[in-house]
Design an enzyme around this catalytic site. Sequence first.
Site, PDB file in Angstrom:
ATOM      1  N   ASP A   1      44.037  20.742  43.662  1.00  8.40           N
ATOM      2  CA  ASP A   1      42.999  21.587  44.237  1.00  8.40           C
ATOM      3  C   ASP A   1      41.620  20.973  44.067  1.00  8.40           C
ATOM      4  OD1 ASP A   1      44.171  24.047  45.319  1.00  8.40           O
ATOM      5  OD2 ASP A   1      45.038  24.192  43.321  1.00  8.40           O
TER       6      ASP A   1
ATOM      7  N   GLU B   1      48.359  34.494  50.649  1.00 12.90           N
ATOM      8  CA  GLU B   1      48.714  33.597  49.550  1.00 12.90           C
ATOM      9  C   GLU B   1      47.833  33.962  48.372  1.00 12.90           C
ATOM     10  OE1 GLU B   1      49.889  29.534  51.939  1.00 12.90           O
ATOM     11  OE2 GLU B   1      48.502  29.386  50.269  1.00 12.90           O
TER      12      GLU B   1
ATOM     13  N   TYR C   1      54.949  24.712  54.572  1.00 12.21           N
ATOM     14  CA  TYR C   1      53.501  24.601  54.489  1.00 12.21           C
ATOM     15  C   TYR C   1      53.145  23.144  54.720  1.00 12.21           C
ATOM     16  CZ  TYR C   1      48.821  25.445  52.424  1.00 12.21           C
ATOM     17  OH  TYR C   1      47.475  25.567  52.198  1.00 12.21           O
TER      18      TYR C   1
END
Lengths: 262, 404
Positions: A60, A49, A175
């Site tokens: 994040d 990734e 995911y």
Amino acid sequence: MNRLSAAFARLKAEDRAGFVAYVMAGDPDAGASAALLDALPTAGADVIELGVPFTDPMADGAAIQAAALRALNAGMTLKGVLKLAAGFRAQHAETPLVLMGYANPFHAYGFSAFAADAARAGVDGVICVDLPPEEDAELRQALAENGVALIRLATPTTDDARLPRVVADTTGFVYYVSTTGVTGAATGAAAEVGAAVARIRAASGLPVAVGFGVRSPEQAAAIARAADAVVVGSAIVAANHDGGADAALKLVSELSGAVRGA
Amino acid sequence: MTQRPNAFSQWPDARGRFGEYGGRFVAETLMPNVLRLEAAYEAAKTDPAFLKDFDDFARDFIGRPSPLYFAERLTEAFGGARIWFKRDELNHTGAHKINNCLGQVLLARRMGASRIIAETGAGQHGVATATVAARFGLPCVVYMGATDIERQKPNVFRMKLLGAEVIPVTSGTGTLKDAMNEALRDWVTNVKDTFYVIGTVAGPHPYPAMVRDFQSVIGREARAQMLEREGRLPDAAVACIGGGSNAMGLFHPFLEDESVRLIGVEAAGEGVDTGRHAASLNGGRPGILHGNRTYLLQDDDGQIIDAHSISAGLDYPGIGPEHAFLHDSGRAEYVSATDAEALEMFQLCSKLEGIIPALEPAHALARVRDLAAELGPDGLILMNMCGRGDKDVFAVAEHLGERL
């Protein structure tokens, strides 16, 4: 068969989970990033990734945000990311490469142009964190026209009523974000992860990669026993920043070893 | 009011879009929460008990309705149209922000949330959120950029007095957008028990519509007050714009009054041409940030550019999606005023009207001056005085070279 399907078929044949390594494109600069990417398959990454840096990465944690800002300060752009991808693809025919980023840089590039250029660069899939199923039609169509997978995120808050919608147009793999929280925060309990993976696999018929908060080989092994692949990002990005590519690759070896041995 | 088809006031649509702007651009973790919030708000907004709660606290706790005031000496000084101020700076906590906080915290209680979080720029929204959270006994965490903490110290202390925890945000440039990123991260992590009180008409649907609805009390009151005092509607309604909540609250009840020009004043900082400004509509282009599609300050690569304004409350690189829609459709006009103009108006309004305005509405006043001349003595201008300037006196003194 595309590279993602082929990779997961190989993993299935070897009866083991895969290891997905996340690195930030352009951190600390384009040259070092290219060298790190080139070494990842040998170190044990089954899938890569590649983070697309963005100034405001809301989902994040500190490690990845700091890496994004370092990359941007060193001049990385989405065009630069695609160039890194093409460089990697020229040397590595098999290892799937997935871009992970936020909508605005893709939007600024133009979804159609981005999808075409990503396909040309040998990119196999795209994860766009802030495009939920309700908003991703335009990017999804553009990627589909170019044979690039759109990989969606499922989370602990994605309930049974919502899950079919989330996995409906997902291709490649799903995911699973194992915790509510930002990247690098604590991981979910292995038992809960196992149940979630089973649920998502049943709903999607696709392999399930689990990430967010996996840091140690022990954690990676525990997740590997439940999932089709384990994703590690923040820990690798932090190792790369603290100790350079050698430290990052050493960690990748340890993590992938633990996943293979699980 | 009967609604005509294609009415400007009908938006957003079911997907939370104002034309091509708005939407719900958030991580999957937040989607279920955003949908739950939308359902809860849809039910609350037509529930008489909820609306009565809002009206009662608006009256007794905020001090509504706020007065409409004829700015006689500024009218004389500008030598043109009659200028009226909607006095939302007289609200409890000194700005319009608390209207929205009251609505959202009442909704949070209704939804059973046990924890309130907010982002703040100038500190006005943080203070207002902390104030309402204190009133209802809910723990409150406010994210504030480290740069803003430095220039708005009195508000930081106020929030602490009110029992809120103020968390400095050092990522990015340490301003409002970074505080919003951090609040979103908190919400992603604590989705189960936390209600995120967004301070402006931005963010994922339903926030832009919900915040607008709570702030529309400004325009509803002002419209009725203008009719009562002047016997007619104003020729123009003017408000400053950062994210755009006070402007949207003022504009919305006038959207179907075609004779009323709606004028939003963005912060031009050192000048829209200099690149150091906060004028998303005048100096930006459409993109995706903080849950919505709207005009943003961004570079060619789609990276967000830091906003600049002397006013922390306008220092945001985006704008509410409904403003983006009203801009493109031409229903509202969007102009700008520089730091220097705001400083000049800050002093002029203090001296002539005995009202120290916040730096934010001081921007609006700069364009009211031009508009007064343009409309002439028969003209009628309504401006929202959305905040008082007490919070800005230290920053202004520094700009004027005075040591306090």
